[in-house]
Design an enzyme around this catalytic site. Structure first.
Site, PDB file in Angstrom:
ATOM      1  N   GLU A   1      41.362  58.143  71.679  1.00  0.00           N
ATOM      2  CA  GLU A   1      41.737  59.499  71.300  1.00  0.00           C
ATOM      3  C   GLU A   1      42.632  60.135  72.355  1.00  0.00           C
ATOM      4  O   GLU A   1      42.492  59.874  73.553  1.00  0.00           O
ATOM      5  CB  GLU A   1      40.488  60.369  71.102  1.00  0.00           C
ATOM      6  CG  GLU A   1      39.661  59.941  69.901  1.00  0.00           C
ATOM      7  CD  GLU A   1      38.394  60.763  69.735  1.00  0.00           C
ATOM      8  OE1 GLU A   1      37.983  60.979  68.573  1.00  0.00           O
ATOM      9  OE2 GLU A   1      37.809  61.172  70.756  1.00  0.00           O
TER      10      GLU A   1
ATOM     11  N   CYS B   1      46.299  65.638  76.812  1.00  0.00           N
ATOM     12  CA  CYS B   1      45.209  64.977  77.518  1.00  0.00           C
ATOM     13  C   CYS B   1      45.145  63.530  77.039  1.00  0.00           C
ATOM     14  O   CYS B   1      44.877  63.278  75.860  1.00  0.00           O
ATOM     15  CB  CYS B   1      43.894  65.710  77.229  1.00  0.00           C
ATOM     16  SG  CYS B   1      42.452  65.004  78.045  1.00  0.00           S
TER      17      CYS B   1
ATOM     18  N   CYS C   1      33.953  54.208  78.940  1.00  0.00           N
ATOM     19  CA  CYS C   1      33.948  54.403  80.389  1.00  0.00           C
ATOM     20  C   CYS C   1      32.639  53.870  80.947  1.00  0.00           C
ATOM     21  O   CYS C   1      31.578  54.054  80.350  1.00  0.00           O
ATOM     22  CB  CYS C   1      34.097  55.895  80.716  1.00  0.00           C
ATOM     23  SG  CYS C   1      34.122  56.273  82.482  1.00  0.00           S
TER      24      CYS C   1
ATOM     25  N   CYS D   1      28.764  59.240  83.198  1.00  0.00           N
ATOM     26  CA  CYS D   1      28.454  60.648  83.453  1.00  0.00           C
ATOM     27  C   CYS D   1      27.524  61.153  82.349  1.00  0.00           C
ATOM     28  O   CYS D   1      27.820  61.012  81.157  1.00  0.00           O
ATOM     29  CB  CYS D   1      29.730  61.471  83.502  1.00  0.00           C
ATOM     30  SG  CYS D   1      30.838  61.018  84.855  1.00  0.00           S
TER      31      CYS D   1
ATOM     32  N   CYS E   1      28.781  63.520  79.402  1.00  0.00           N
ATOM     33  CA  CYS E   1      30.053  63.171  78.762  1.00  0.00           C
ATOM     34  C   CYS E   1      29.846  62.196  77.602  1.00  0.00           C
ATOM     35  O   CYS E   1      29.149  61.187  77.742  1.00  0.00           O
ATOM     36  CB  CYS E   1      30.987  62.555  79.801  1.00  0.00           C
ATOM     37  SG  CYS E   1      32.584  62.015  79.153  1.00  0.00           S
TER      38      CYS E   1
ATOM     39  N   GLY F   1      37.825  57.448  79.556  1.00  0.00           N
ATOM     40  CA  GLY F   1      38.001  56.449  80.607  1.00  0.00           C
ATOM     41  C   GLY F   1      38.148  57.030  81.999  1.00  0.00           C
ATOM     42  O   GLY F   1      38.369  58.228  82.193  1.00  0.00           O
TER      43      GLY F   1
ATOM     44  N   SER G   1      43.182  62.607  87.034  1.00  0.00           N
ATOM     45  CA  SER G   1      41.865  63.075  87.458  1.00  0.00           C
ATOM     46  C   SER G   1      40.902  61.897  87.521  1.00  0.00           C
ATOM     47  O   SER G   1      40.802  61.119  86.580  1.00  0.00           O
ATOM     48  CB  SER G   1      41.341  64.135  86.475  1.00  0.00           C
ATOM     49  OG  SER G   1      40.047  64.558  86.845  1.00  0.00           O
TER      50      SER G   1
ATOM     51  N   SER H   1      37.178  64.940  89.984  1.00  0.00           N
ATOM     52  CA  SER H   1      36.064  65.474  89.198  1.00  0.00           C
ATOM     53  C   SER H   1      34.790  65.342  90.025  1.00  0.00           C
ATOM     54  O   SER H   1      34.083  64.335  89.946  1.00  0.00           O
ATOM     55  CB  SER H   1      35.932  64.716  87.870  1.00  0.00           C
ATOM     56  OG  SER H   1      37.079  64.905  87.069  1.00  0.00           O
TER      57      SER H   1
ATOM     58  N   CYS I   1      36.890  69.107  76.390  1.00  0.00           N
ATOM     59  CA  CYS I   1      36.598  68.273  77.553  1.00  0.00           C
ATOM     60  C   CYS I   1      35.182  67.713  77.468  1.00  0.00           C
ATOM     61  O   CYS I   1      34.221  68.432  77.224  1.00  0.00           O
ATOM     62  CB  CYS I   1      36.756  69.114  78.822  1.00  0.00           C
ATOM     63  SG  CYS I   1      36.572  68.172  80.334  1.00  0.00           S
TER      64      CYS I   1
END
Length: 396
Positions: free
Chosen positions: A126, A141, A148, A152, A155, A199, A231, A253, A384
Site C-alpha cells: 500500500e 507515504c 515488517c 511494533c 502497528c 516496512g 524514517s 521513530s 499512520c
C-alpha cells in the site's frame, strides 16, 4: 510465512530499477533515457505515448473515476522515441503490468487516497497520497517492505510479520502510480515523499538508498532533497549511517525514550536508546545544513507513553541531539486504532486531544520544537500505523 529475498522477486530488468546511466546504456543514448524519465515523472508509460498504433487514451485507468489523458494532453517536451528504442523498452519489465499493478483505490472523506498495488509474485503493498489544501501539494507515504519484522505492538504492519523486502523499482513504482493517479484524478501533485508506509527501511537499505537517490536526482523524479524523508525505527545504530548514504532527511521513530517503555512498544529493540542516538549523531556528522536536521517521531498511546515523566525523559534525551544538528523537530502522532482482536494493541487506547496537547506543551515549554501530526485517512485505514494488506501469500 517464510520471507522471500529481494533477489528471488524478479529476474527481469525494469527501467525504474536502472540508474540513469544504466537506462542510457540499454537504450543507446542519453536523450532517450531522459525522454523516458520525462514520462515516468508524470506517471506515463512511454511505450503507450510513442506507439502510433496504440489507443489515443492511456491504459490502466479502469479503477479511476476520470478517464486517462490523450497523447496531446501529455505535453511531452523531450525527443520522441523511435521504433528501435520502444522495441528495447518492450524487452524490459513493464512498470504498470508487471512491476506493480494498481488493483484498488480508496479515498477518505478528507481526500487521502490509498493505492493497493499487486507485485509480480502476487503480494500486495500500500501507498498513500495525502493532499494538503494549504500547500496545494500532496505528501506521498511509500512502503519499503511487504510487512515488517520489527513487530511494533501498536502497528498493523508489524502484525503481518515480514514477507519480503521491496526492490528499488517496486519502491519507485509507488511514486510512478501516485503521480499518474494525481494527474488523472486532479489531486495536488506530489512534492514531498516519506518512507513511512509498510516496512522498516533500515532492514532494506540496499534497495531504499538507491530508490531515494532516484527520487532526488534532477533527471529522474527530481524532488528536492529536503522533501524526501526516510524514517526508521532503528534496528541497530549502524542503520543510520547506511541510510545516510541517500542525500535525504533522516527521521527516527523513537516512540519512547525510557528503555522499558520502548522495549514494550518495539519488542525487537536490541540496543540501548543511547547507543541508537549515538548512531544517529554519527550519521548526521558532516552533512549539509539542510540534511543535518532531523525528526524524532513518537506515537502517543494513552496511559502508555504520554505521562509527564515520559515527556521530561524525552526532553533530556533530545538535548545532545539539539547541540549537534541544525534543527530538531519532535512529531507527535496520536495512535490510530488498528482494531486488533488480540495482543497488546487490543488494549491500547487513543489519547484525547487534551492529552496530546498537554504532552506537546511540556516539550515546547522546555524549548523543544514539537508538532502534532494531523490524522488523515483513518476512515479508510490509510492513517499512520494502519497499513496492512489482507493478502498473505505463502512464500515459495
Amino acid at each position: 510465512q517464510t520471507p522471500v529475498s529481494v533477489s528471488q522477486q524478479t529476474s527481469s530488468l525494469s527501467p525504474l530499477g536502472l540508474t540513469l546511466d544504466g537506462l542510457e546504456k540499454n537504450l543507446g543514448g542519453r536523450g532517450r533515457a531522459l525522454a523516458c524519465w520525462e514520462c515516468f515523472r508524470k506517471g506515463v508509460d512511454p511505450l503507450w505515448l510513442f506507439d502510433p498504433y496504440a489507443s489515443d487514451k492511456e491504459p490502466c485507468v479502469e479503477l479511476l473515476s476520470n478517464s486517462g489523458w490523450s497523447r496531446s494532453e501529455i505535453n511531452h517536451q523531450g525527443p520522441e522515441l523511435g521504433r528501435k528504442t520502444t522495441g528495447v523498452l518492450k524487452n524490459l519489465t513493464s512498470i504498470e503490468n508487471d512491476v506493480a499493478q494498481l488493483t484498488h483505490v480508496s479515498t477518505s472523506k478528507d481526500g487521502t487516497t490509498k493505492l493497493l498495488l499487486k507485485l509480480m509474485d502476487g503480494l500486495e503493498v500500500e501507498t498513500v497520497i495525502i493532499p494538503w489544501d494549504e500547500r496545494k501539494r500532496s505528501t506521498l507515504c511509500i512502503s519499503s517492505q511487504v510487512g515488517c519484522k520489527q513487530g511494533c505492538t501498536f502497528c498493523a504492519t508489524g502484525r503481518m510479520g515480514k514477507l519480503r523486502s521491496l526492490t528499488c523499482d517496486e519502491i519507485l513504482a509507488q511514486v510512478y502510480w501516485a503521480n499518474k493517479v494525481c494527474r488523472i484524478e486532479r489531486i495536488y501533485s506530489v512534492d514531498n515523499i516519506v518512507f513511512m508506509g509498510m516496512g522498516e527501511p533500515g532492514d532494506n537499505t540496499e534497495e531504499v538508498v538507491p530508490a531515494a537517490k532516484s527520487l532526488v536526482d534532477p533527471n529522474m523524479f527530481a524532488l528536492a532533497n529536503r522533501r524526501v524523508t526516510i524514517s526508521t525505527v532503528a534496528p541497530n545504530p549502524e542503520c543510520f549511517m547506511e541510510l545516510a548514504e541517500a542525500p535525504v532527511v533522516l527521521a527516527w521513530s523513537v516512540h519512547a525514550t525510557r528503555q522499558e517503555v520502548r522495549q514494550a512498544l518495539v519488542p525487537t529493540t536490541k540496543h540501548s536508546m543511547k547507543e541508537l542516538r549515538t548512531g544517529l549523531l554519527k550519521a548526521l556528522e558532516g552533512r549539509s545544513r539542510k540534511l543535518s536536521s532531523t525528526m524524532l517521531e513518537v506515537t502517543l498511546l494513552s496511559g502508555v507513553n504520554d505521562s509527564y515523566e515520559d515527556a521530561m525523559d524525552l526532553i533530556e534525551f533530545c538535548r545532545p541531539i539539539e547541540k549537534s544538528v541544525s534543527k530538531l523537530t519532535v512529531n507527535l502522532i496520536p495512535w490510530n486504532n488498528i482494531w486488533a482482536p488480540s495482543g497488546a494493541a487490543s488494549l491500547f487506547q487513543q489519547p484525547t486531544p487534551e492529552q496530546v496537547s498537554t504532552f506537546q506543551n511540556i516539550l515546547t515549554d522546555n524549548g523543544i520544537r514539537c508538532y502534532i501530526r494531523t490524522t488523515r485517512g483513518d476512515d479508510e485505514s490509510a492513517a499512520c500505523g494502519q497499513l496492512a494488506t489482507t493478502k498473505r501469500k505463502q512464500a515459495l
